[in-house]
Structure formats: structure tokens, C-alpha cells
Write an enzyme that holds these catalytic residues in place. Structure first.
Site: not given
Ligand code: NAP
Length: 270
Positions: A20, A58, A116, A147, A199, A240, A247
Site C-alpha cells: 500500500w 493500490y 478487499h 475486513n 502489523p 509494508k 526490508i
């Protein structure tokens, strides 16, 4: 690479990369940083993050295009690509078309295809029927929802005739543990892959002092402790990240094995 196994999908990478914000925002593409973004995704894959989460919404499909470019040439069987259909495309015919468009942008089939958000208009059974047709056509391997409450998940399950609802992707983090009441225990008990989105709470979890303290024992960062905790719980987190150091942290979390005591200690936090 560490894997988590679920009866309905088999063994999948234990952690994924969220996208995202990569390639634009809500239905709008941004092509200004394509080279950087493709490099970031490729770097994550090379570092061992083999599940990628994206969506048609996205960047209005541009995130999927960048994922497709980034994974080109990488052994396909080692990857698990997740994308999502927006509820405005939840009708039978629209789901089929949206999935074909997503697969074309990704340049490959979709491992897991999610609705989604629940649709207010299209009955879930209609969407599930399209998902089943997509499995038959080889466009997707598995399907699921995002969701969704437990009741909504069970409604979707009741519609599935030939395949199972394989996964649920909901907001779950150490700061948002609502799903522990019902969706998460249900998923874990029934072999449904549970994916935790947001998260890191957009980076806030990475600044948590209590996690930092526990991490010191392992030489791990707060974000790594949180990610290791989710994985130990049987949940696939999809943080993300586009900065290399982030990363690296995410990839490094895979090797972190928390003690039972630390796991239980964090579980008690409220
Ligand atoms: P997130 O993963 O909780 O947080 C992302 C932010 O954390 C980014 O700004 C990132 O920075 C930063 N970050 C990453 N690693 C870090 C580290 N080690 N230390 C400090 N900061 C770090 O939030 P999210 O993007 O909302 O959620 C993750 C993914 O879940 C999304 O990208 C998307 O794929 C999915 N999602 C799904 C839904 C849904 O409705 N199904 C909703 C929301 C999100 P940099 O990017 O600058 O590296």
C-alpha cells in the site's frame, strides 16, 4: 525461508511484503518512483520475503504492475502473490474481469485472491461463485476475504461449494487485537490462513519501548520482536516497507525465535 502451514492453503511464506502506497494511492497511479519501488520489492524477494500483498485499488493497478516487474525471472513456485478485488467489482462478471486484469498486470497467476472489503450490494455468494470459476480457469489458486467479521466469514464459507474460503486478511497488530475475540481463534482452529495487515501500525510498533527491551536480549529491533511474535502465533504479517533498512529488518525477523516466556509475556500486554 520460514513457512506457516494452514490446512486450506498448505505451507506459505510466514511473512509478506505489503505494497500500500507503492505505485500510488487510492485508485490513482504515481509513476515517479517506479525504479526505486521495483528495486525495493525485488530486494525484499531476494532477501527471502516471498509473499507479496497487493490490490487492484493500490495505485489503480500500478502497484500490481510494479510487483509484476519486480518478480520477473524469479522462480514462480517460490512466490506467493496475493491481490484483492475492490467491492465495486464484486459481481460475478466484474470479478472475472478484474481478476484477469490483475493477473495481466502481475504477468502471472494469482496465488490468493481476496475480496478487499464486504460489499453492501452484491451478495457474498455471487462473489464466491466467481472465485470458484477463477480457480477452475487457473487464474487464481485460492480465494478469501478481507475486513470480514466472523459472521461474514462464515457466510462466505457457507457459499463455497467446490473449494474452501482459504484466507482472511484483517487489521491485527499488538495495538489492535480485536480479532483475538473470534476471527483469529476461528481461523487458527479451522485451517484458514490469517493475514495481519498494518502489523507495525505504520511504524509506531517499531518504536515500542517494551518491545525494545525484549529485543535487547536477542539483538533484535522492536519491529522484529513484534513480527516474530505474530509468526509464532500462527499469523502471517504483511508489513509494508520500501526503505532498505526496513526490508532488512523484516527479512531478519524470520530467523528470530522468541522464548515461550517472552511470547507469553507479550501476549499478556493490553
Ligand atoms: P504497516 O505495515 O504497519 O506500516 C508501514 C510503515 O512502516 C511504512 O511507513 C514503513 O516505512 C514502516 N516500516 C516498515 N518497517 C519498519 C521498521 N522495521 N521500522 C520502522 N518502520 C518501519 O502499515 P500498512 O502499510 O498499512 O500495512 C501493511 C500492508 O497491509 C499494506 O501495505 C497492505 O499491503 C496491507 N493492508 C491491507 C488492508 C486491507 O484492507 N486488506 C488495509 C491496510 C493495509 P517505509 O515504507 O518507509 O520503509
Amino acid at each position: 525461508m520460514k513457512k506457516l502451514c494452514f490446512r486450506r492453503v498448505g505451507c506459505v511464506p510466514a511473512i509478506g511484503l505489503g505494497t500500500w502506497g507503492i505505485g500510488g494511492g487510492y485508485w490513482s497511479a504515481d509513476t515517479s518512483r517506479d525504479v526505486e519501488w521495483v528495486e525495493a520489492i525485488r530486494y525484499a524477494v531476494e532477501r527471502g520475503v516471498r509473499l507479496i500483498d497487493t490490490a487492484e485499488m493500490y495505485g489503480g493497478g500500478h502497484a500490481e504492475e510494479l510487483v509484476g516487474r519486480a518478480v520477473k525471472g524469479f522462480p514462480r513456485d517460490d512466490l506467493f502473490i496475493v491481490t484483492k478485488v475492490w467491492p465495486s467489482h464484486a459481481s460475478y462478471g466484474e470479478v472475472l474481469k478484474a481478476a484477469e486484469r490483475s493477473a495481466a498486470r502481475l504477468g502471472t497467476y494469482i496465488d490468493l485472491y481476496l475480496l478487499h472489503w464486504p460489499s453492501d450490494v452484491v451478495p457474498i455468494c455471487e462473489t464466491v461463485r466467481a472465485f470458484e470459476a477463477l480457480v477452475d480457469r487457473g487464474v487464481i489458486r485460492f480465494f478469501g476475504v478481507s475486513n470480514f467479521s466472523l459472521r461474514q466469514l462464515q457466510e462466505a464459507e457457507a457459499c463455497a461449494k467446490r473449494y474452501e474460503v482459504a484466507a482472511v486478511q484483517n487489521h491485527y497488530s499488538l495495538y489492535n487485537r480485536r480479532d483475538e475475540v473470534d476471527v483469529l481463534p476461528y481461523a487458527l482452529a479451522n485451517g484458514v490462513m490469517y493475514m495481519a495487515y498494518t502489523p507495525l501500525e505504520k511504524g509506531a510498533v517499531a518504536r515500542d519501548r517494551r518491545l525494545a527491551e525484549i529485543g535487547r536480549k536477542y539483538g533484535a529491533t522492536p519491529a522484529q520482536v513484534a513480527l516474530a511474535w505474530y509468526m509464532k502465533r500462527g499469523v502471517v504479517p504483511i508489513p509494508k516497507a520500501e526503505r532498505r533498512e526496513h526490508i532488512d529488518e523484516i527479512a531478519g525477523a524470520v530467523g528470530l525465535e522468541l522464548s515461550e516466556e517472552d511470547f507469553a509475556e507479550i501476549a499478556r500486554w493490553r
